[in-house]
Design an enzyme around this catalytic site. Structure first.
Site, PDB file in Angstrom:
ATOM      1  N   HIS A  50      82.596  49.841  73.788  1.00 32.32           N
ATOM      2  CA  HIS A  50      82.490  48.423  73.436  1.00 32.32           C
ATOM      3  C   HIS A  50      83.862  47.864  73.091  1.00 32.32           C
ATOM      4  O   HIS A  50      84.287  47.922  71.930  1.00 32.32           O
ATOM      5  CB  HIS A  50      81.555  48.266  72.235  1.00 32.32           C
ATOM      6  CG  HIS A  50      80.178  48.800  72.474  1.00 32.32           C
ATOM      7  ND1 HIS A  50      79.892  50.147  72.490  1.00 32.32           N
ATOM      8  CD2 HIS A  50      79.007  48.167  72.712  1.00 32.32           C
ATOM      9  CE1 HIS A  50      78.601  50.319  72.734  1.00 32.32           C
ATOM     10  NE2 HIS A  50      78.044  49.131  72.867  1.00 32.32           N
ATOM     11  N   HIS A 281      81.218  42.787  75.722  1.00 35.07           N
ATOM     12  CA  HIS A 281      80.577  43.467  74.580  1.00 35.07           C
ATOM     13  C   HIS A 281      80.535  44.987  74.729  1.00 35.07           C
ATOM     14  O   HIS A 281      81.043  45.704  73.875  1.00 35.07           O
ATOM     15  CB  HIS A 281      79.144  42.949  74.376  1.00 35.07           C
ATOM     16  CG  HIS A 281      78.319  43.855  73.515  1.00 35.07           C
ATOM     17  ND1 HIS A 281      78.321  43.795  72.149  1.00 35.07           N
ATOM     18  CD2 HIS A 281      77.500  44.903  73.843  1.00 35.07           C
ATOM     19  CE1 HIS A 281      77.544  44.747  71.668  1.00 35.07           C
ATOM     20  NE2 HIS A 281      77.027  45.430  72.670  1.00 35.07           N
ATOM     21  N   GLU A 431      62.022  48.195  50.458  1.00 41.62           N
ATOM     22  CA  GLU A 431      62.079  49.648  50.682  1.00 41.62           C
ATOM     23  C   GLU A 431      63.236  50.034  51.597  1.00 41.62           C
ATOM     24  O   GLU A 431      63.926  51.035  51.371  1.00 41.62           O
ATOM     25  CB  GLU A 431      60.759  50.148  51.288  1.00 41.62           C
ATOM     26  CG  GLU A 431      59.545  50.009  50.388  1.00 41.62           C
ATOM     27  CD  GLU A 431      58.907  48.630  50.458  1.00 41.62           C
ATOM     28  OE1 GLU A 431      59.386  47.773  51.238  1.00 41.62           O
ATOM     29  OE2 GLU A 431      57.907  48.401  49.727  1.00 41.62           O
TER      30      GLU A 431
HETATM   31  C1  LIG Z   1      68.913  48.440  65.092  1.00 42.81           C
HETATM   32  C2  LIG Z   1      69.666  48.237  66.359  1.00 42.81           C
HETATM   33  N1  LIG Z   1      69.093  47.545  67.363  1.00 42.81           N
HETATM   34  C3  LIG Z   1      69.725  47.386  68.533  1.00 42.81           C
HETATM   35  C4  LIG Z   1      70.954  47.926  68.728  1.00 42.81           C
HETATM   36  C5  LIG Z   1      71.647  47.810  70.087  1.00 42.81           C
HETATM   37  N2  LIG Z   1      72.778  46.854  69.970  1.00 42.81           N
HETATM   38  C6  LIG Z   1      74.031  47.262  69.831  1.00 42.81           C
HETATM   39  S1  LIG Z   1      75.097  45.995  69.571  1.00 42.81           S
HETATM   40  C7  LIG Z   1      73.845  44.869  69.676  1.00 42.81           C
HETATM   41  C8  LIG Z   1      74.048  43.413  69.449  1.00 42.81           C
HETATM   42  C9  LIG Z   1      75.383  42.948  69.788  1.00 42.81           C
HETATM   43  O1  LIG Z   1      75.649  41.739  69.194  1.00 42.81           O
HETATM   44  P1  LIG Z   1      76.573  41.643  67.931  1.00 42.81           P
HETATM   45  O2  LIG Z   1      75.997  42.403  66.828  1.00 42.81           O
HETATM   46  O3  LIG Z   1      76.840  40.219  67.696  1.00 42.81           O
HETATM   47  O4  LIG Z   1      77.881  42.386  68.373  1.00 42.81           O
HETATM   48  P2  LIG Z   1      79.033  41.859  69.325  1.00 42.81           P
HETATM   49  O5  LIG Z   1      78.414  41.605  70.658  1.00 42.81           O
HETATM   50  O6  LIG Z   1      79.564  40.633  68.702  1.00 42.81           O
HETATM   51  O7  LIG Z   1      79.986  42.990  69.355  1.00 42.81           O
HETATM   52  C10 LIG Z   1      72.633  45.498  69.925  1.00 42.81           C
HETATM   53  C11 LIG Z   1      71.354  44.782  70.110  1.00 42.81           C
HETATM   54  C12 LIG Z   1      71.529  48.635  67.661  1.00 42.81           C
HETATM   55  N3  LIG Z   1      72.724  49.199  67.746  1.00 42.81           N
HETATM   56  N4  LIG Z   1      70.874  48.748  66.491  1.00 42.81           N
END
Ligand SMILES: Cc1ncc(C[n+]2csc(CCOP(=O)(O)OP(=O)(O)O)c2C)c(N)n1
Length: 685
Positions: A50, A281, A431
């Site tokens: 990432h 991302h 919790e």
């Molecule tokens: C509990 C959980 N659900 C889903 C994911 C998969 N996942 C990784 S990053 C992300 C979202 C990315 O968006 P953001 O948090 O805004 O990160 P950015 O793209 O800005 O790096 C998801 C859904 C995860 N790591 N943890």
């Protein structure tokens, strides 16, 4: 394009800022670009990872690490270091780059090149215990943020206990949109705001992008207002403006509440076509995009090369807190030796074994002298009355079920925003936040956190329990109302599948004691298990005390043992846990009346039993013609003891609402069923 490369504003008098970067000629932007370059190159080489988040948050991280964070790469375990939590763990290259740049010995450029490869310390997501300098394992969004609340509580509790000349540090967090969308974040920020954890500073990567695209697809929360409503100070800044970042962090240092800094950033900052888009991302940028980014950022070095002057500035930043560390060591040495030894003992996680063993034995002696037919949750409180004074690092709590969980003994002061010296936490009905905060406390060190809730709500904290097991940290969950035996509250509250589900988590100890004596023994084992979490599944209903003689040793340590039986051979072996052991004993008595020899094995902990020698296990499982398992829960997992031909008496549906004795009858979990099933199998009906 380039970052706002203005050198840092002139330093105000501040112990952290008077030793800023070595060479002011090396602009902030170059230092931040070193992070960006390492992130995009490592992801590219690994063909996975990432890059967007580290590139977007490089400016913020540079200001935090070069100006504010108190840390010493030479001693990643320095107890009074500031904690830095990368809650958005998918951006792991951010922390790996920072550890390399600031000079952590274990984080070599070679490791960066081996990003995400087997055996490297640059795993896909930051993993605690795997990479010196990584404070907690992150990746499941929201967990790191909630861990940090526990870390900040631990800091305040230990400062109240040992004095702020020894414990006085902050907790910094980088959290993403995803962290803040997860429900656990609400529990965490509400608790932090309520406790006024003013040394907790969250830097929110406000980039408006998540995996599916623009955040506006799924979210329209005003995070600043949300945090303010939870009792935080919150502000918005340009996350690419080092002066603004600096000013916001400066302000946060003196905050009387936890502080949120929403940093408006561009994900993938510098990437010519992927900046600001979800395309940066979670996948390599690609060769052309990287060439373009190098150009835009003015970064001319080859992959994995950081120009000497930039690296030198980073290393100097890494050495910034060395003198603070040295002063701290002097202050620690000057402490009264009893206090110093106690601080070091607690921080090293060495439970006071003798005091604990003496306390456990004293409880058992009382129970031998005067047996108690009580619920195991009540036995828990009885045990805690002796264990809590003996083990001063225990900090208990409950998710609003204190009176039901029996986790607070008389005279135990609760922690509050004004006084952190207490040893009990009212977590509220949270919790998940509770379990993750407990992980944070255990990670911080100096505390053994224990909690209280109903066993059925283990599902509400399972992700954090799983992480405690993964990172190997001692947290203890007291989970009462552990079966249909809770009665009238009915099937929503009656756990059926939870024991099996918890036993499926590697490295977790699931204890289900059968009486007051086993309860104290299981508590002792949980406290001694320094590198794994434990669950204590306890009853609401009263149980007879089955062990009336005083055993000096801890019999439950073997996980399973014969608790009743005839001398000589048995035709029937009955295995049971918790409240069902008494039923097994009664079943054995009925069988004796029919001339059938039956032995009863109590199995307070499957995991400890499976760790015994083959010889011990074979002897305990035995070779009786009939093997019966009894547990008021699903069968899953029991075949390992009773075999697939064994008879299982338990639940294969949800429970029902009624007085518990009626429920045991309705679901056929009775001594009569046990005896009937054994006789049928022996052909004696
Ligand atoms: C509990 C959980 N659900 C889903 C994911 C998969 N996942 C990784 S990053 C992300 C979202 C990315 O968006 P953001 O948090 O805004 O990160 P950015 O793209 O800005 O790096 C998801 C859904 C995860 N790591 N943890």
């Amino acid at each position: 394009m380039s970052a706002k490369a203005s050198p840092m504003a002139a330093a105000a008098p501040n112990e952290r800022r008077d030793q800023s970067v070595a060479n002011p000629a090396v602009a902030h932007a170059s230092m931040a670009n070193a992070i960006r370059a390492l992130a995009m190159d490592a992801v590219e080489l690994a063909k996975s990872g990432h890059p967007g988040m580290p590139m977007g948050m490089a400016d913020v991280a540079t200001v935090v690490f070069t100006r504010f964070l108190k840390f010493d790469p030479a001693d990643p375990a320095w107890p009074d270091r500031d904690r830095f939590v990368l809650s958005a763990g998918h951006g792991s290259m951010l922390i790996y780059a920072l550890l390399y740049l600031t000079g952590y010995e274990a984080m070599t450029i070679d490791q960066i090149k081996r990003f995400r490869q087997l055996g490297s310390n640059t795993a896909g997501h930051p993993e605690y215990g795997h990479t010196p300098g990584v404070e907690t394992t992150t990746g499941p969004l929201g967990q790191g943020l909630a861990n940090s609340v526990g870390m900040a509580i631990a800091e305040k509790h230990l400062a109240a206990t040992f004095g702020d000349e020894i414990v006085n540090h902050k907790t910094y967090v980088i959290a993403s949109d995803g962290d803040l969308m997860e429900g656990i974040s609400q529990e965490a920020i509400a608790l932090a705001g309520h406790l006024k954890l003013n040394k907790l500073i969250v830097l929110f990567d406000d980039n408006g992008i998540s995996i599916d695209g623009a955040l506006s697809l799924a979210d329209s929360v005003d995070q600043v207002k949300r945090f303010e409503a939870a009792g935080w100070n919150a502000c918005r800044i340009d996350g690419h403006d080092p002066a603004a970042i600096n000013a916001a962090l400066e302000k946060a240092q003196a905050s009387d509440k936890p502080a949120l800094i929403a940093c408006k950033t561009k994900i993938g900052f510098g990437a010519p076509t992927k900046q600001g888009s979800e395309k940066s991302h979670g996948s390599p940028l690609g060769a052309d995009e990287i060439t373009g980014a190098r150009k835009a950022l003015g970064w001319t070095s080859a992959p994995f090369e950081v120009p000497a002057d930039i690296l030198k500035s980073w290393r100097t930043a890494g050495a910034r807190s060395r003198s603070l560390h040295a002063e701290w060591i002097k202050r620690l040495a000057a402490l009264d030796s009893t206090k110093r030894n106690e601080f070091e003992r607690r921080m090293n996680g060495n439970v006071p074994k003798q005091a604990l063993a003496d306390a456990a034995l004293a409880v058992k002696a009382k129970l031998a002298a005067q047996p108690k037919d009580i619920a195991t949750r009540t036995a828990c409180e009885f045990a805690l009355e002796s264990l809590i004074p003996a083990v001063p690092e225990m900090v208990g709590g409950s998710a609003d079920l204190t009176g039901s969980n029996n986790t607070r003994i008389k005279g135990m002061k609760a922690i509050s925003a004004n006084d952190f010296s207490g040893r009990f936490i009212h977590y509220g009905v949270r919790e998940h936040g509770m379990a993750a905060a407990m992980n944070g406390m255990a990670l911080h060190g100096g505390i053994i956190p224990y909690s209280g809730t109903f066993l059925v709500f283990s599902d509400y904290c399972r992700p954090a329990i799983r992480l405690a097991a993964l990172i190997g940290k001692r947290v203890i969950h007291v989970m009462t109302h552990d079966s249909i035996g809770l009665g009238e509250d009915g099937p929503t509250h009656q756990p059926v599948e939870q024991l099996a589900a918890l036993r499926a988590i590697p490295n977790l100890l699931v204890f289900r004691p059968c009486d007051a004596v086993e309860t104290v023994e299981c508590w002792q084992l949980a406290l001694e298990a320094s590198d794994r979490p434990s669950i204590l599944a306890l009853t609401r209903q009263n149980l007879p005390q089955l062990r009336n003689r005083l055993d000096e040793g801890n019999i439950c340590a073997q996980g399973a043992y014969e608790i009743a039986g005839p001398d000589g051979h048995s035709d029937v072996s009955i295995f049971a846990t918790g409240s069902e052991v008494a039923i097994a004993v009664d079943g054995a008595k009925l069988l004796a009346g029919r001339g059938v020899a039956a032995r009863v094995v109590s199995v307070p902990c499957f995991e400890l039993f499976m760790k015994q020698t083959d010889e011990y296990r074979r002897a305990i499982v035995g070779d009786a013609r009939v093997k019966i398992g009894i547990e008021a829960a699903v069968r899953q997992g029991w075949d390992a003891i009773i075999g697939s031909n064994g008879i299982f008496i338990g639940m294969n549906s949800f429970g029902a609402s009624a007085p518990y004795k009626e429920l045991y009858k309705k679901f056929g979990i009775t001594a009569e069923t046990v005896a009937g099933a054994a006789l049928a199998k022996l052909g004696k009906t």
